[in-house]
Scaffold this motif. Structure first.
Motif, mmCIF file in Angstrom:
data_model
loop_
_atom_site.group_PDB
_atom_site.id
_atom_site.type_symbol
_atom_site.label_atom_id
_atom_site.label_comp_id
_atom_site.label_asym_id
_atom_site.label_seq_id
_atom_site.Cartn_x
_atom_site.Cartn_y
_atom_site.Cartn_z
ATOM 1 N N THR A 164 0.874 -1.168 0.000
ATOM 2 C CA THR A 164 0.000 0.000 0.000
ATOM 3 C C THR A 164 0.912 1.220 0.000
ATOM 4 O OG1 THR A 164 -0.118 0.273 2.407
ATOM 5 C CG2 THR A 164 -1.670 -1.292 1.401
ATOM 6 N N THR A 165 0.345 2.382 0.196
ATOM 7 C CA THR A 165 1.163 3.596 0.205
ATOM 8 C C THR A 165 2.147 3.636 1.368
ATOM 9 O OG1 THR A 165 1.056 6.021 0.296
ATOM 10 C CG2 THR A 165 -0.635 4.817 1.486
ATOM 11 N N THR A 166 1.841 2.906 2.466
ATOM 12 C CA THR A 166 2.721 2.960 3.644
ATOM 13 C C THR A 166 3.257 1.589 4.059
ATOM 14 O OG1 THR A 166 0.805 2.738 5.131
ATOM 15 C CG2 THR A 166 1.537 4.994 4.583
ATOM 16 N N THR A 167 2.846 0.498 3.426
ATOM 17 C CA THR A 167 3.244 -0.848 3.868
ATOM 18 C C THR A 167 3.733 -1.677 2.692
ATOM 19 O OG1 THR A 167 1.055 -1.852 3.555
ATOM 20 C CG2 THR A 167 1.489 -0.771 5.688
ATOM 21 N N TYR A 168 4.517 -2.707 3.043
ATOM 22 C CA TYR A 168 4.932 -3.697 2.046
ATOM 23 C C TYR A 168 5.135 -5.034 2.766
ATOM 24 C CZ TYR A 168 6.557 -4.783 -2.666
ATOM 25 O OH TYR A 168 6.643 -5.252 -3.946
ATOM 26 N N ASP A 169 4.300 -6.021 2.404
ATOM 27 C CA ASP A 169 4.434 -7.374 2.957
ATOM 28 C C ASP A 169 5.394 -8.171 2.086
ATOM 29 O OD1 ASP A 169 1.640 -6.322 3.730
ATOM 30 O OD2 ASP A 169 1.906 -8.046 5.071
ATOM 31 N N PHE A 170 6.346 -8.873 2.727
ATOM 32 C CA PHE A 170 7.360 -9.611 1.971
ATOM 33 C C PHE A 170 7.717 -10.887 2.723
ATOM 34 C CE2 PHE A 170 9.620 -7.157 5.081
ATOM 35 C CZ PHE A 170 10.695 -7.937 5.460
ATOM 36 N N PHE A 171 8.352 -11.818 1.997
ATOM 37 C CA PHE A 171 8.857 -13.044 2.602
ATOM 38 C C PHE A 171 10.028 -13.536 1.768
ATOM 39 C CE2 PHE A 171 9.131 -17.494 3.726
ATOM 40 C CZ PHE A 171 8.867 -17.480 5.082
ATOM 41 N N TRP A 172 11.142 -13.837 2.458
ATOM 42 C CA TRP A 172 12.345 -14.298 1.772
ATOM 43 C C TRP A 172 12.743 -15.674 2.284
ATOM 44 C CZ3 TRP A 172 15.336 -9.236 3.296
ATOM 45 C CH2 TRP A 172 14.785 -8.157 2.606
ATOM 46 N N ARG A 173 13.203 -16.516 1.403
ATOM 47 C CA ARG A 173 13.743 -17.818 1.800
ATOM 48 C C ARG A 173 15.194 -17.669 2.249
ATOM 49 N NH1 ARG A 173 14.042 -21.460 -2.409
ATOM 50 N NH2 ARG A 173 13.620 -19.870 -4.008
ATOM 51 N N THR A 174 15.605 -18.494 3.211
ATOM 52 C CA THR A 174 16.955 -18.405 3.789
ATOM 53 C C THR A 174 17.659 -19.757 3.670
ATOM 54 O OG1 THR A 174 16.031 -18.879 5.985
ATOM 55 C CG2 THR A 174 16.327 -16.569 5.394
ATOM 56 N N PRO A 175 18.205 -20.075 2.502
ATOM 57 C CA PRO A 175 18.876 -21.371 2.329
ATOM 58 C C PRO A 175 20.172 -21.477 3.120
ATOM 59 C CG PRO A 175 19.207 -19.988 0.403
ATOM 60 C CD PRO A 175 18.218 -19.273 1.272
ATOM 61 N N THR A 176 20.824 -20.333 3.365
ATOM 62 C CA THR A 176 22.052 -20.302 4.165
ATOM 63 C C THR A 176 21.957 -19.146 5.147
ATOM 64 O OG1 THR A 176 23.198 -18.894 2.565
ATOM 65 C CG2 THR A 176 23.442 -21.288 2.310
ATOM 66 N N GLU A 177 22.817 -19.172 6.126
ATOM 67 C CA GLU A 177 22.791 -18.135 7.152
ATOM 68 C C GLU A 177 23.651 -16.959 6.714
ATOM 69 O OE1 GLU A 177 23.922 -18.111 11.833
ATOM 70 O OE2 GLU A 177 22.435 -19.597 11.133
ATOM 71 N N GLY A 178 23.091 -15.772 6.770
ATOM 72 C CA GLY A 178 23.824 -14.572 6.382
ATOM 73 C C GLY A 178 22.924 -13.358 6.452
ATOM 74 N N ILE A 179 23.524 -12.165 6.362
ATOM 75 C CA ILE A 179 22.771 -10.913 6.436
ATOM 76 C C ILE A 179 22.153 -10.598 5.076
ATOM 77 C CG2 ILE A 179 23.007 -8.416 6.716
ATOM 78 C CD1 ILE A 179 25.140 -8.947 8.813
ATOM 79 N N CYS A 180 20.856 -10.333 5.097
ATOM 80 C CA CYS A 180 20.128 -9.920 3.902
ATOM 81 C C CYS A 180 19.679 -8.482 4.149
ATOM 82 C CB CYS A 180 18.928 -10.828 3.656
ATOM 83 S SG CYS A 180 19.358 -12.594 3.568
ATOM 84 N N ALA A 181 20.254 -7.541 3.439
ATOM 85 C CA ALA A 181 20.075 -6.124 3.787
ATOM 86 C C ALA A 181 19.531 -5.311 2.626
ATOM 87 C CB ALA A 181 21.402 -5.534 4.256
ATOM 88 N N LYS A 182 18.710 -4.304 2.968
ATOM 89 C CA LYS A 182 18.220 -3.297 2.027
ATOM 90 C C LYS A 182 18.847 -1.950 2.393
ATOM 91 C CE LYS A 182 14.907 -5.338 -0.527
ATOM 92 N NZ LYS A 182 14.901 -5.325 -1.998
ATOM 93 N N GLN A 183 19.407 -1.267 1.419
ATOM 94 C CA GLN A 183 19.952 0.069 1.660
ATOM 95 C C GLN A 183 18.928 1.114 1.230
ATOM 96 O OE1 GLN A 183 22.931 1.913 -0.948
ATOM 97 N NE2 GLN A 183 24.275 2.098 0.868
ATOM 98 N N ALA A 184 18.611 2.034 2.146
ATOM 99 C CA ALA A 184 17.671 3.115 1.824
ATOM 100 C C ALA A 184 18.338 4.112 0.876
ATOM 101 C CB ALA A 184 17.232 3.817 3.098
ATOM 102 N N LYS A 185 17.631 4.503 -0.154
ATOM 103 C CA LYS A 185 18.149 5.478 -1.113
ATOM 104 C C LYS A 185 17.681 6.901 -0.789
ATOM 105 C CE LYS A 185 19.921 1.977 -3.202
ATOM 106 N NZ LYS A 185 21.373 1.700 -3.029
#
Length: 420
Positions: free
Chosen positions: A177-198
């Motif tokens: 929506t204008t203020t939300t985002y539902d997401f789901f990611w699979r984690t086959p291995t252990e590690g940091i999954c990061a998003k950088q704000a632009k």
């Protein structure tokens, strides 16, 4: 020669008990979830010797059950929120200063214990996916305008929340929506999954924790009937097992997974009608003795039975009259002397002794101390077995002496018992 027999099949029932927790003390602010699994043998699938996860799914698997079945994992949604304690700066240098997730994707072991016997078994679990609902201000305003909200979300974070940063993988899930985002990611291995704000993000919140898990349960055929319980606690927060960076702080500092495994074994023995009375005869009957005086080599009778078994069990024998070698005796009412009766058992394919060897003509002896122990390789459903009764050759001369007999009798009780 008549032998009357009793056959007993015993199985142990279960009653529900309280969940057991590990010796680790959970933090005061912890979220608990319960994972349940059951094993109950199914005659339609006798070789399917696995627990069935009976935990009601929520979150990702609640919405996409077919996808979870394909991936062979399960998911739960828990009300743990993650709130930013400071604004997220545009193009932040450290992944820990933005939106990041790290899940405990490696396999971990825990011990579950039988509620009565305290038998231990090992369960393995790993976190196979992670997701949430990201909430912030109107993304159109944060990026200074865009053609639509989808594009604004993509501009704010570089790529859509559906696009998982490595080492996480895409799962195909995304609602916005204008203020939300539902997401789901699979984690086959252990590690940091990061998003950088632009662009600068004044505040960010993850509304819940949605996680998928894979489960490896022990072989139920080697377990006793009843409930097994145990728990595993994950830490949540900066540098914890569930790590969302240094900006997003969780509302709970731990997640405890309580495991409840229910084993419902089958052990059932069916004796054909009339099988409780056994008459021992020579090979070919008595005609050779009656007409030609030829002494029989032995007296015997094979009695079939049908057995259904999904658990370890033991067999033991009790005698009305017992000899010195723990064999049963048949009693001569005239001379009051006993003759030896040997009892053997043959079990169907799928049932072996504890060393894994087939059970063929294995001798039973009287007394609990002489019990024989067996185990299934798979669920055996109404398969035929045989009890072999025999008076050995060395007893025949005495039995047929003038003045002996003519009737020998004795009671033999054969017990199949899952309570071992």
């Amino acid at each position: 020669m008549n032998v009357s027999r009793s056959f007993i099949s015993r199985t142990k029932g279960w009653v529900a008990g309280a969940l057991l927790t590990s010796t680790m003390t959970a933090p005061a602010s912890a979220e608990d979830v319960t994972i349940t699994a059951v094993f109950k043998p199914d005659s339609a699938y006798p070789h399917l010797n696995k627990f069935k996860n009976t935990t009601p799914p929520s979150g990702y698997c609640g919405n996409w059950p077919d996808q979870c079945e394909l991936e062979q994992f399960f998911s739960l949604k828990v009300p743990i929120q993650f709130n930013s304690r400071s604004p997220i700066q545009a193009n932040h240098a450290s992944v820990r200063q933005g939106a990041m997730l790290k899940a405990p994707a490696q396999w971990r072991e825990l011990t579950v214990y039988h509620e009565t016997t305290r038998e231990p078994e090992t369960v393995r679990v790993r976190i196979a996916g992670i997701g949430s609902q990201a909430v912030t201000d109107d993304v159109m305003e944060l990026v200074g305008g865009a053609d639509d909200y989808r594009i604004a979300h993509n501009l704010l974070w570089g790529l859509s929340w559906v696009s998982a940063p490595s080492p996480c993988l895409y799962s195909g899930v995304g609602w916005y929506t204008t203020t939300t985002y539902d997401f789901f990611w699979r984690t086959p291995t252990e590690g940091i999954c990061a998003k950088q704000a632009k662009f600068n993000v004044p505040w960010l919140r993850f509304n819940h924790l949605d996680f998928a898990y894979e489960l490896e349960t022990p072989n139920p055929l080697g377990m006793s009937s009843g409930h097994y319980t145990g728990s595993l606690t994950y830490s949540i927060g900066p540098n914890g097992d569930f790590d969302f960076g240094d900006v997003l702080i969780p509302s709970d500092s731990a997640l405890t997974m309580n495991f409840n495994l229910d084993v419902q074994h089958t052990l059932k023995v069916d004796i054909p009608p009339g099988g409780e009375k056994v008459q021992l005869v020579p090979a070919g009957g008595w005609q050779s003795w009656l007409q030609a005086g030829r002494r029989p080599v032995r007296l015997f009778r094979d009695q079939t039975f049908n057995i259904s078994a999904s658990s370890r069990f033991k067999m033991q024998m009790e005698c009305e009259f017992t000899g010195s070698s723990y064999d049963c005796l048949l009693d001569d009412r005239v001379s009051k002397r006993g003759v030896e009766l040997q009892v053997f058992v043959t079990l169907p394919n799928g049932l072996t002794d504890m060393s894994g060897q087939p059970v063929r003509h294995m001798r039973l002896r009287a007394g609990a101390a002489n019990a024989l122990y067996f185990q299934p390789g798979f669920y055996v459903d109404r398969a035929p077995g045989v009890l072999h009764f025999e008076v050995p050759e060395r007893e025949m001369e005495f039995m047929l002496e003038p003045g002996a007999g003519p009737y020998y009798r004795g009671k033999v009780t054969v017990i199949w018992d899952s309570e071992i």
